[in-house]
Motif scaffolding. Structure first.
Motif, PDB file in Angstrom:
ATOM      1  N   VAL A  52     125.656  -9.029 -13.662  1.00 55.00           N
ATOM      2  CA  VAL A  52     124.457  -9.526 -13.316  1.00 55.00           C
ATOM      3  C   VAL A  52     124.479 -10.840 -12.982  1.00 55.00           C
ATOM      4  O   VAL A  52     125.293 -11.474 -13.830  1.00 55.00           O
ATOM      5  N   GLY A  53     123.924 -11.309 -11.771  1.00 52.84           N
ATOM      6  CA  GLY A  53     124.087 -12.700 -11.520  1.00 52.84           C
ATOM      7  C   GLY A  53     125.186 -13.175 -10.711  1.00 52.84           C
ATOM      8  O   GLY A  53     125.298 -13.981 -10.041  1.00 52.84           O
ATOM      9  N   THR A  54     126.117 -12.270 -10.484  1.00 52.70           N
ATOM     10  CA  THR A  54     127.291 -12.779  -9.524  1.00 52.70           C
ATOM     11  C   THR A  54     126.850 -12.285  -8.073  1.00 52.70           C
ATOM     12  O   THR A  54     125.980 -11.653  -7.776  1.00 52.70           O
ATOM     13  N   LYS A  55     127.654 -12.756  -7.111  1.00 54.73           N
ATOM     14  CA  LYS A  55     127.563 -12.571  -5.908  1.00 54.73           C
ATOM     15  C   LYS A  55     127.460 -10.962  -5.546  1.00 54.73           C
ATOM     16  O   LYS A  55     126.777 -10.533  -4.660  1.00 54.73           O
ATOM     17  N   LEU A 106     121.743  -5.968  -4.595  1.00 60.68           N
ATOM     18  CA  LEU A 106     120.296  -5.942  -4.509  1.00 60.68           C
ATOM     19  C   LEU A 106     119.820  -5.888  -3.097  1.00 60.68           C
ATOM     20  O   LEU A 106     118.884  -5.275  -2.869  1.00 60.68           O
ATOM     21  N   ASN A 107     120.593  -6.835  -2.512  1.00 61.11           N
ATOM     22  CA  ASN A 107     119.909  -6.802  -1.008  1.00 61.11           C
ATOM     23  C   ASN A 107     120.306  -5.512  -0.163  1.00 61.11           C
ATOM     24  O   ASN A 107     119.166  -5.066   0.620  1.00 61.11           O
ATOM     25  N   MET A 108     121.352  -4.886  -0.438  1.00 62.55           N
ATOM     26  CA  MET A 108     121.382  -3.721   0.223  1.00 62.55           C
ATOM     27  C   MET A 108     120.712  -2.590  -0.331  1.00 62.55           C
ATOM     28  O   MET A 108     120.167  -1.900   0.531  1.00 62.55           O
ATOM     29  N   PHE A 109     120.317  -2.722  -1.533  1.00 57.84           N
ATOM     30  CA  PHE A 109     119.348  -1.589  -1.893  1.00 57.84           C
ATOM     31  C   PHE A 109     117.970  -2.002  -1.424  1.00 57.84           C
ATOM     32  O   PHE A 109     117.295  -1.000  -1.082  1.00 57.84           O
TER      33      PHE A 109
END
Length: 64
Positions: free
Chosen positions: A3-6, A12-15
């Motif tokens: 969590v918190g990595t690129k 998250l963005n893809m989801f």
């Protein structure tokens, strides 16, 4: 995936691009490590399944 990595933010963005029709209100970041990323339970369960699929694909690719 930590969590918190690129990588985490990329997932998250893809989801959110694919599941834009769901409620995407996020929990505070302090809860993310416990698996609570989205306030809506249905969205959070979908996200957890998405991450599990991603992880399985990643492991299969690395060991295939």
């Amino acid at each position: 995936m930590k969590v918190g990595t690129k990588e985490h933010y990329d997932i998250l963005n893809m989801f959110e691009r694919e599941f834009y029709h769901m409620r995407l209100d996020r929990e505070p970041r302090e809860l993310w490590a416990s698996g609570q990323v989205y306030q809506n339970g249905e969205t959070n369960n979908a996200y957890r399944a998405y991450v599990a699929g991603y992880a399985l694909g990643r492991v299969s690719y690395m060991h295939g």
